[in-house]
Design an enzyme around this catalytic site. Structure first.
Site, PDB file in Angstrom:
ATOM      1  N   SER A  50       0.735  -1.512   0.492  1.00  8.38           N
ATOM      2  CA  SER A  50      -0.251  -0.186   0.274  1.00  8.38           C
ATOM      3  C   SER A  50       0.721   1.422   0.211  1.00  8.38           C
ATOM      4  O   SER A  50       1.975   1.231   0.454  1.00  8.38           O
ATOM      5  CB  SER A  50      -1.055   0.179   0.933  1.00  8.38           C
ATOM      6  OG  SER A  50       0.085   0.709   2.336  1.00  8.38           O
ATOM      7  N   ASP A  84      -1.034  -0.704  -3.671  1.00 10.75           N
ATOM      8  CA  ASP A  84      -2.831  -0.803  -3.070  1.00 10.75           C
ATOM      9  C   ASP A  84      -2.415   0.265  -2.587  1.00 10.75           C
ATOM     10  O   ASP A  84      -1.875   1.386  -2.036  1.00 10.75           O
ATOM     11  CB  ASP A  84      -2.983  -1.621  -2.379  1.00 10.75           C
ATOM     12  CG  ASP A  84      -3.896  -1.846  -1.554  1.00 10.75           C
ATOM     13  OD1 ASP A  84      -5.416  -1.654  -2.762  1.00 10.75           O
ATOM     14  OD2 ASP A  84      -4.425  -2.446  -0.356  1.00 10.75           O
ATOM     15  N   HIS A 211     -12.456  -4.732   0.441  1.00 15.09           N
ATOM     16  CA  HIS A 211     -11.608  -4.627   1.232  1.00 15.09           C
ATOM     17  C   HIS A 211     -11.950  -4.172   1.952  1.00 15.09           C
ATOM     18  O   HIS A 211     -13.320  -5.032   2.326  1.00 15.09           O
ATOM     19  CB  HIS A 211     -11.297  -2.905   0.442  1.00 15.09           C
ATOM     20  CG  HIS A 211     -11.023  -2.507  -0.466  1.00 15.09           C
ATOM     21  ND1 HIS A 211     -10.103  -1.624  -0.940  1.00 15.09           N
ATOM     22  CD2 HIS A 211     -10.424  -3.581  -2.074  1.00 15.09           C
ATOM     23  CE1 HIS A 211      -8.860  -1.421  -1.909  1.00 15.09           C
ATOM     24  NE2 HIS A 211     -10.043  -2.615  -2.601  1.00 15.09           N
ATOM     25  N   GLY A 212     -11.422  -4.398   2.821  1.00 13.21           N
ATOM     26  CA  GLY A 212     -11.501  -4.631   4.473  1.00 13.21           C
ATOM     27  C   GLY A 212     -12.206  -5.754   5.040  1.00 13.21           C
ATOM     28  O   GLY A 212     -12.769  -5.938   5.935  1.00 13.21           O
ATOM     29  N   ASN A 233      -8.963  -8.434  -0.572  1.00 15.99           N
ATOM     30  CA  ASN A 233      -8.057  -7.459   0.647  1.00 15.99           C
ATOM     31  C   ASN A 233      -8.010  -7.997   1.942  1.00 15.99           C
ATOM     32  O   ASN A 233      -8.964  -8.169   2.631  1.00 15.99           O
ATOM     33  CB  ASN A 233      -7.777  -6.284   0.108  1.00 15.99           C
ATOM     34  CG  ASN A 233      -7.895  -6.196  -1.274  1.00 15.99           C
ATOM     35  OD1 ASN A 233      -7.900  -7.031  -2.089  1.00 15.99           O
ATOM     36  ND2 ASN A 233      -7.354  -4.857  -1.259  1.00 15.99           N
TER      37      ASN A 233
END
Length: 287
Positions: A50, A84, A211-212, A233
């Site tokens: 990221s 990311d 995500h998350g 992710n």
């Protein structure tokens, strides 16, 4: 084996009605743990760096990227590299030369029109360098310490009609959708809006990304894949595994000072977490 591309791993997962796990890495131990865990599960994996991880590494992308490339090329399973939550155009320009095959360009914080314009520009630049590009519409809360949005707040969920137009007009290859997951959750208690996921899956012809995902129990992850998610992710789950193992080790031996000892148990704990998650997302992987 040769470095894989995110696009091919996602396409292969979609064809098999599975999802590819994408793990955020911060240290060499993260890289080694993700590769070991994926090898143990016998399934492909994506290593993600990221923009925040790059900032943590004094703003330098190459040291971590080169370590990831080296590990991927020695892996017994296909491994791809993904950049990311990129907001920096300067970082986006470095992606292809650093070994990344894909990038998630994050302008989701902006109003729709500005998000679209920024993403369209990023997609053009990414495609010119041969990069597969992911974007986000709606807002998956919890990033950088921000609270999750209320389910009824504007922008808290991805609207299917808006998403269809966004994908067509931006030219992105995949879309991260906001359906109830939250970044940085330390408990696995989140619940997804599966009806919304079904409508998004019907409305869009590009891969959907979640995500998350660390805050989701196994049943929710499985249902997400069944509903059309093809890239999942995970970041916080690795931090929980590593930190917990190191805390336990140091509590049992407060005089320990050799970092190899406690980093080793942290790496092993992360590898076990990776294997469990990959098996959940990849039915039929070796037990």
């Amino acid at each position: 084996m040769p470095l894989s591309t995110t696009g091919e791993l996602v396409a292969r997962a979609a064809a098999g009605r599975r999802a590819v796990a994408a793990f955020n890495i911060v240290t060499l131990e993260h890289i080694e743990a993700v590769v070991a865990g994926a090898e143990n599960a016998g399934a492909p994996v994506v290593l993600q760096v990221s923009e925040n991880a790059v900032k943590f590494r004094y703003g330098n992308l190459l040291p971590l990227a080169r370590a990831a490339v080296a590990a991927a090329e020695r892996a017994a399973v296909p491994v791809a590299l993904h950049l990311d939550h990129v907001q920096s155009d300067a970082l986006l320009r470095q992606a292809a030369d650093a070994g990344f095959s894909s990038v998630m360009y994050d302008a989701s914080r902006l109003p729709y029109a500005e998000n679209l314009a920024a993403t369209r520009s990023a997609a053009d630049r990414a495609h010119a360098r041969g990069l597969w590009i992911e974007a986000e519409l709606g807002e998956v809360g919890g990033k950088a310490g921000r609270p999750a949005l209320d389910a009824h707040a504007p922008g808290a969920r991805t609207d299917p009609g808006e998403a269809r137009s966004f994908v067509a007009d931006s030219g992105v290859d995949a879309l991260a959708v906001a359906i109830g997951s939250v970044h940085a959750m330390t408990t696995r208690t989140a619940a997804l809006d599966h009806d919304l996921l079904k409508r998004l899956s019907c409305a869009l012809d590009v891969p959907l990304v979640l995500h998350g995902s660390s805050g989701l129990p196994d049943g929710e992850l499985t249902a997400a894949v069944t509903g059309g998610i093809t890239k999942v992710n995970i970041g916080t789950a690795l931090s929980i595994a590593m930190t917990g193992a190191i805390r336990e080790f140091l509590a049992a031996d407060p005089r320990a000072v050799d970092s190899r000892a406690y980093l080793g148990v942290g790496r092993e704990a992360m590898a076990e977490a990776v294997t469990a998650i990959v098996r959940t997302l990849t039915p039929g992987a070796p037990a």
